[in-house]
Design an enzyme around this catalytic site. Structure first.
Site, PDB file in Angstrom:
ATOM      1  N   ASP A 194       0.880  -1.154   0.000  1.00  8.40           N
ATOM      2  CA  ASP A 194       0.000   0.000   0.000  1.00  8.40           C
ATOM      3  C   ASP A 194       0.927   1.216   0.000  1.00  8.40           C
ATOM      4  OD1 ASP A 194      -2.083   1.750   0.064  1.00  8.40           O
ATOM      5  OD2 ASP A 194      -3.102   0.841   1.762  1.00  8.40           O
TER       6      ASP A 194
HETATM    7  C1  BGC Z   1      -4.893   3.386   0.080  1.00  6.74           C
HETATM    8  C2  BGC Z   1      -4.988   2.372  -1.021  1.00  6.74           C
HETATM    9  C3  BGC Z   1      -4.833   3.054  -2.351  1.00  6.74           C
HETATM   10  C4  BGC Z   1      -3.510   3.777  -2.377  1.00  6.74           C
HETATM   11  C5  BGC Z   1      -3.236   4.487  -3.665  1.00  6.74           C
HETATM   12  C6  BGC Z   1      -3.661   4.252  -0.039  1.00  6.74           C
HETATM   13  O1  BGC Z   1      -3.736   5.333   0.836  1.00  6.74           O
HETATM   14  O2  BGC Z   1      -4.884   2.731   1.335  1.00  6.74           O
HETATM   15  O3  BGC Z   1      -6.200   1.687  -0.947  1.00  6.74           O
HETATM   16  O4  BGC Z   1      -4.921   2.126  -3.388  1.00  6.74           O
HETATM   17  O5  BGC Z   1      -3.516   4.748  -1.335  1.00  6.74           O
HETATM   18  O6  BGC Z   1      -4.029   5.587  -3.810  1.00  6.74           O
END
Ligand code: BGC
Length: 791
Positions: free
Chosen positions: A288
């Protein structure tokens, strides 16, 4: 001649040597391996350490409104698809393109406008949120949504969609529950597999997230989730396991949290032993965004790609290889994992994307899907569908400003959202003009007082929702005289970065409660009905006020066609067929995880984390173990307000003839049950198959969902027979001492239900001997004992 010859000789010599050099160089050029033409092994052998370390780390990213703290963020995503969440490093000399990844679960999340391009917009369809899709219990429908959704991913030139998100609804306050599907892993897993199969049929990839046990937003980057091996395997991993086995997604996104002391992105046990070796996952794992801490540990764990990527991460990887702390073989394996997928990508194939998805067609699919997952919670004296109604008194802020979906990366830049006001008008109803102008003016003024900030500022410090308008009593009385019916919309929004609160969020605010009471009193005094529409992404309290209105429709956050879809249900154009994939408890404290949510904080150990934010170490212990949702309410006889699996229809269904293929289990058993529409309206029914198992050695919930199916549209009097298959693995539970899945000998009861408590038909079979269905690895063991709930 004499003088000329040496000249020629000299020139010839020169030319000859040039030729030799050229010929010698030729093989070198033509031998530079190319992805797709040469084997992956050959391509990797031609990569420098720096190239590997860059491929395994994303190109960085920029966030609208964010002032990067300098240093960690490299590059941005503006180059290919503006607004996408990230890209990977290209190595053109080896034929390796950069691939683009983009959020998210409710629709493609990209910038709707591009610098220097005022001629057009780049909107995407806002699909109904995950919780609504799961409430359809219809894998065929969800696959259809996936096919349309994936066409936008493809048409906008995105290689991998950062979705679906399938963490378990452990607690109703979870800020991202709207993105997630259910409290039950079987629902979550099969719905996720359906959407992955749909999306990926377009030649693009998905990233199922957030792996794993990421069930809260509070301290999401620092929280250590402490849970038993059994709860982990049966509840929090099961959905991912089903999704991996049923759809083999291109990628998996590891989560932010620790599991039993290790960051998931740094856990070999999770990402390699379980995901790859036990389940056979073939794709690659990405972190993530900014997840985890130690790039070297992440590499060793099998977390192929670090997103969005920082220069420090690449450097750490290079240094570790140079100083012997990281084996080049580990890098090569991680690179191979990525190249295998890159080879499949549209970017690799040079796909000429149109940038013109069929948004009109997809909006229609979004609207249909929205109606399929709305849940009719109450319908006293057949209040719905609306009859003899022309004039509607529309109360509640969100009737005028409906919430299509949640916030954060799960939000979508859509061209429009149809309000309930508009939807009702489209369906031929007349909303009270006076109320419309009162609410519209109020909302406008409030928005001017509290303007929305940029994405990053909102993320850090969200603007609170506009407080519910306080409708004065005399206005309500007047409106009861002038209109045929009242509709009150109660709205809630949430999203990543923070969890919800009990007061004024899970519980209704005093203004909302007063509004419901006053409207009900005034309209009932005139013999007129009141309908409540819940425009929410997560569970709220309903027990306290549900007796008052005549009907309650749970519309969830239904995507951009919200108002039209709600109007279709209210008018009866569509007969509701959604059922709850998550329980609505009576009070918050009934939730089995209430006392362990969101866990403990250790502020004395706080450090500075991402973007200069305070990082507070924290831990949460899942003391409820496997007793999540209905597994708890049913086993411990705690009556919820609306149980898991519940949902009404405008018609009625009869269940008959539940039959098992055998009386004694021998590898597999099929169950068939016939559903008949016994009412007067055409409709669909969701049938749930629960199993109650013997519990001599293992602690078992009263019943567990093992299968579900939705009938087709059944006309009155028509029947459909549904078939379910139970395999040995469906009977088994995780036996911690032996690290194996075991089905105990004894009598099993198969229950065909209209909900988890409304069981319509039962049948039993016998299992003669205990069966070990699978032997697993002893991994992810909690560091200390957990005082787990037992049935
Ligand atoms: C989120 C993810 C997301 C990623 C990219 C993170 O803050 O937890 O779910 O895909 O950002 O935007």
């Amino acid at each position: 001649m004499f003088t000329f010859a040496p000249k020629i000789n000299c020139r010839m010599k020169y030319c000859f040597s040039l030729l030799v050099v050229f010929i010698l160089m030729q093989p070198a050029f033509s031998q530079t391996p190319q992805l797709g033409k040469n084997s992956i092994k050959e391509v990797i052998a031609a990569m420098t350490l720096e190239e590997k370390a860059k491929l395994l780390v994303g190109n960085g990213f920029s966030m609208p409104g964010m002032n990067p703290p300098g240093g960690p963020v490299i590059g941005q995503t503006k180059d290919k698809v503006p607004g996408a969440a990230g890209t990977t490093f290209a190595i053109p000399g080896l034929g390796i393109p950069s691939i683009v990844v983009s959020d998210g679960p409710a629709g493609v999340r990209i910038d709707p406008f591009r610098d220097g391009d005022s001629s057009r917009s780049y909107y995407a369809t806002a699909w109904p949120v995950g919780t609504l899709l799961a409430s359809s219990w219809d894998t065929a429908l969800v696959k259809k949504v996936g096919i349309a959704f994936g066409s936008e991913v493809r048409d906008y030139g995105i290689d991998i969609l950062l979705a679906p998100a399938l963490n378990i609804h452990r607690n109703p306050l979870g800020g991202r529950n709207f993105e997630y599907y259910s409290e039950d892993p079987v629902v979550a897993g099969y719905i996720a597999a359906a959407i992955v199969n749909g999306i990926e049929s377009n030649g693009v990839g998905t990233s199922i997230k957030h792996f794993a046990a990421n069930n809260q937003e509070t301290n999401r980057n620092t929280v250590n989730t402490i849970l038993s091996e059994r709860a982990l395997r049966e509840i929090y991993l099961k959905g991912f396991e089903i999704a991996v086995k049923q759809s083999q997604p291109w990628t998996v996104m590891s989560s932010y949290n620790y599991v039993n002391g290790t960051y998931t992105s740094e856990s070999y046990d999770l990402l390699t032993t379980i995901l790859r070796k036990e389940w056979g996952f073939k794709g690659f794992v990405m972190t993530d965004w900014f997840g985890g801490k130690d790039p070297v540990a992440q590499m060793k764990a099998g977390n192929n790609l670090l997103m969005p990527g920082t220069a420090q991460q690449s450097k750490a990887i290079i240094d570790a290889v140079n100083n012997g702390a990281l084996d080049m073989k580990v890098l090569d394996e991680n690179v191979a994992g990525m190249l295998n997928i890159i080879l499949e990508s549209l970017s690799y194939k040079g796909y000429k994307y149109s940038d013109k998805p069929d948004l009109q067609k997809n909006a229609a699919i979004s609207g249909v899907a929205a109606t399929e997952g709305m849940v009719l919670l109450k319908n006293e004296s057949n209040t719905l569908p609306l009859k003899n109604v022309k004039k509607v008194a529309l109360f509640g802020n969100t009737s005028y400003d409906i919430i299509a979906g949640g916030t954060g990366s799960g939000d979508v830049n859509k061209a429009y959202t149809v309000s309930l006001l508009q939807g009702l008008a489209n369906a031929g109803y007349t909303a009270d003009a006076d109320l419309t102008s009162t609410y519209t003016v109020y909302l406008k003024e409030e928005r001017i007082k509290h303007p929305k900030k940029g994405f990053f500022q909102e993320f850090m410090n969200p603007t609170p929702p506009v407080a519910e308008f306080f409708a004065p009593g005399d206005l309500i009385t007047q409106k009861a005289a002038e209109n045929d019916i009242a509709i009150i919309t109660i709205g809630r929004n949430a999203g990543e970065g923070r969890d919800r609160k009990v007061e004024n969020d899970f519980n209704l605010s005093d203004t909302e409660k007063t509004l419901i009471k006053n409207v009900v009193d005034a309209f009932h005094a005139k013999n007129k009905k009141v309908v409540i529409v819940l425009n929410i992404g997560g569970v709220i309290e309903t027990a306290d006020w549900k007796a008052m209105p005549d009907a309650i429709l749970l519309a969830w956050q239904p995507g951009m066609e919200a108002g039209n879809a709600i109007a279709d249900i209210l008018s009866g154009k569509v007969n509701p067929s959604g059922k709850l994939a998550t329980t609505f408890p009576v009070v918050y404290n009934d939730v089995p995880s209430a006392k362990d949510f969101p866990g403990k904080e250790f502020p004395e150990k706080a450090t500075t984390g991402m973007f200069g934010m305070k990082a507070v170490p924290a831990e949460v212990t899942y003391e409820e173990g496997i007793y999540v949702g209905y597994r708890y309410y049913n086993s411990f006889n705690v009556k919820p307000s609306y149980e898991f699996g519940y949902g009404l229809s405008y018609t009625t269904f009869n269940y008959s003839g539940l039959k098992l293929s055998k009386a004694s289990f021998n590898g597999k058993i099929t169950a068939t049950v016939t559903v008949t529409n016994t009412g007067s309206v055409t409709g669909k029914e969701v049938v749930q198959l629960y199993v109650s198992a013997p519990a001599k050695k293992l602690d078992k919930p009263a019943e567990e969902l093992k299968g579900f199916a939705k009938t087709g549209l059944l006309e009155p009097g028509k029947s459909q027979t549904l078939t379910f298959t139970l395999n040995a693995a469906d009977l088994a539970s995780f036996d911690t001492p032996t690290t194996s899945w075991m089905a105990e000998a004894g009598t099993y009861t198969v229950k065909a239900g209209a909900s988890s408590t409304n069981i319509k038909q039962t049948a039993t079979f016998n299992l003669a001997k205990d069966i070990i269905t699978e032997k697993d690895n002893k991994v992810l063991v909690p560091q200390a004992g957990i005082n787990e709930m037992k049935h």
